[in-house]
Motif scaffolding. Structure first.
Motif, PDB file in Angstrom:
ATOM      1  N   HIS A 193       0.858  -1.180   0.000  1.00 57.51           N
ATOM      2  CA  HIS A 193       0.000   0.000   0.000  1.00 57.51           C
ATOM      3  C   HIS A 193       0.897   1.233   0.000  1.00 57.51           C
ATOM      4  N   ALA A 194       0.680   2.106  -0.963  1.00 55.74           N
ATOM      5  CA  ALA A 194       1.471   3.340  -1.058  1.00 55.74           C
ATOM      6  C   ALA A 194       0.568   4.525  -0.753  1.00 55.74           C
ATOM      7  N   VAL A 195       1.021   5.409   0.144  1.00 58.86           N
ATOM      8  CA  VAL A 195       0.185   6.521   0.578  1.00 58.86           C
ATOM      9  C   VAL A 195       1.024   7.759   0.826  1.00 58.86           C
ATOM     10  N   THR A 196       0.358   8.898   0.781  1.00 58.61           N
ATOM     11  CA  THR A 196       0.899  10.159   1.258  1.00 58.61           C
ATOM     12  C   THR A 196      -0.254  10.945   1.867  1.00 58.61           C
ATOM     13  N   PRO A 197      -0.330  11.110   3.189  1.00 54.89           N
ATOM     14  CA  PRO A 197       0.526  10.532   4.218  1.00 54.89           C
ATOM     15  C   PRO A 197       0.141   9.084   4.498  1.00 54.89           C
ATOM     16  N   ASP A 198       0.688   8.481   5.579  1.00 52.76           N
ATOM     17  CA  ASP A 198       0.496   7.054   5.805  1.00 52.76           C
ATOM     18  C   ASP A 198      -0.484   6.742   6.934  1.00 52.76           C
ATOM     19  N   ARG A 199      -1.389   7.635   7.240  1.00 54.31           N
ATOM     20  CA  ARG A 199      -2.343   7.376   8.321  1.00 54.31           C
ATOM     21  C   ARG A 199      -3.302   6.256   7.917  1.00 54.31           C
ATOM     22  N   GLY A 200      -3.483   5.287   8.796  1.00 54.35           N
ATOM     23  CA  GLY A 200      -4.412   4.205   8.538  1.00 54.35           C
ATOM     24  C   GLY A 200      -3.889   3.112   7.647  1.00 54.35           C
ATOM     25  N   ALA A 201      -2.669   3.239   7.143  1.00 51.98           N
ATOM     26  CA  ALA A 201      -2.152   2.268   6.185  1.00 51.98           C
ATOM     27  C   ALA A 201      -1.982   0.889   6.804  1.00 51.98           C
TER      28      ALA A 201
END
Length: 278
Positions: free
Chosen positions: A42-50
């Protein structure tokens, strides 16, 4: 016979959408079939909940494939770029057909299309109804072009048919050259080509080397006069997986998907694998 000597993982992109969870289901089964480690990314910006998202996907994969070797990873940054990086050392990348952030009217998510167009490894976009994702049709379809662009795709498709213990349907679509004996330049992609070799010979040549390595595979050869897009969509209507090849761009990084592959990625009735030419 399972592939046990390959340590590289099968990578599936997860974004929390139902489409990506369907991709997790498909990838978990595929990892078990090939005895491969399954990496959920899983790629995110930002990483909240990842971490929670990866946890949900991991539990879903574990229910479908209890013996699969599972791991998860959260990456920072653009999802397409992150997945492409993982694809440099992957058996394949598996993606849903639509992401959480894509518009409802899109036939294919922007991340899936970008990854399919640029990945170094095979990319599987999981499409279709449950019947097309659950091996109910017992067949894999591969598109074969006149030339050398289909070799890696045929090898991939034969291996899939072998581990699934199902038949392989090799489809070659051709058209009569315009102007009788004159021959226009071949179109981009791997679609219906002006007639050069006899169509049956095109299929025989494409299958010869790979079929010798999978002697127990059941292979059907289908020669169709007409557009490749229509021929492959019709064949895939009763298939569990459609496999197509993608050529490398001359002088550029990435792949040349062509108009036909773009159409198949948007409209295939079953999961579709885009396999780069090696």
């Amino acid at each position: 016979m399972k592939v046990t000597s390959v340590a590289i993982p099968l990578v599936v992109g997860v974004d929390g959408s139902e489409s990506s969870l369907e991709a997790v289901d498909w990838a978990a089964d595929e990892a078990e079939r090939h005895d491969l480690p399954l990496l959920l990314v899983h790629a995110v910006t930002p990483d909240r909940g990842a971490a929670d998202l990866i946890g949900v996907a991991t539990e879903r994969a574990r229910r479908n494939a209890p013996s699969a070797r599972l791991s998860g990873e959260v990456l920072r940054g653009d999802p397409a770029t992150a997945l492409l990086g993982k694809g440099r050392n992957a058996f394949a990348l598996v993606l849903g057909c639509r992401g959480r952030g894509d518009l409802a009217g899109l036939l294919l998510g922007s991340v899936s299309l970008a990854v399919a167009a640029r990945a170094d490894c095979p990319v599987v976009v999981v499409r279709g109804r449950p019947a097309h994702r659950d091996l109910r049709f017992r067949s894999v379809v591969v598109g074969v072009e006149d030339g050398e662009g289909s070799g890696t795709a045929v090898e991939f498709a034969l291996r899939e048919a072998h581990v699934r213990r199902c038949r392989l349907i090799a489809v070659h679509a051709w058209t009569v050259p315009f102007g009788g004996l004159s021959e226009p330049p071949p179109p981009a992609g791997y679609g219906a080509q002006p007639l050069r070799r006899p169509p049956a010979q095109v299929l025989d040549d494409a299958l010869r080397g790979s079929a010798e390595r999978y002697v127990n595979a059941s292979v059907s050869r289908h020669v169709v006069e007409g557009p490749a897009r229509q021929a492959l969509l019709e064949a895939a209507s009763d298939a569990d997986l459609l496999v197509v090849g993608a050529r490398r761009r001359r002088g550029h990084l990435g792949l040349q998907l062509g108009l036909i592959n773009h159409a198949l990625l948007h409209h295939a009735p079953c999961p579709i694998a885009v396999v780069p030419q090696m």
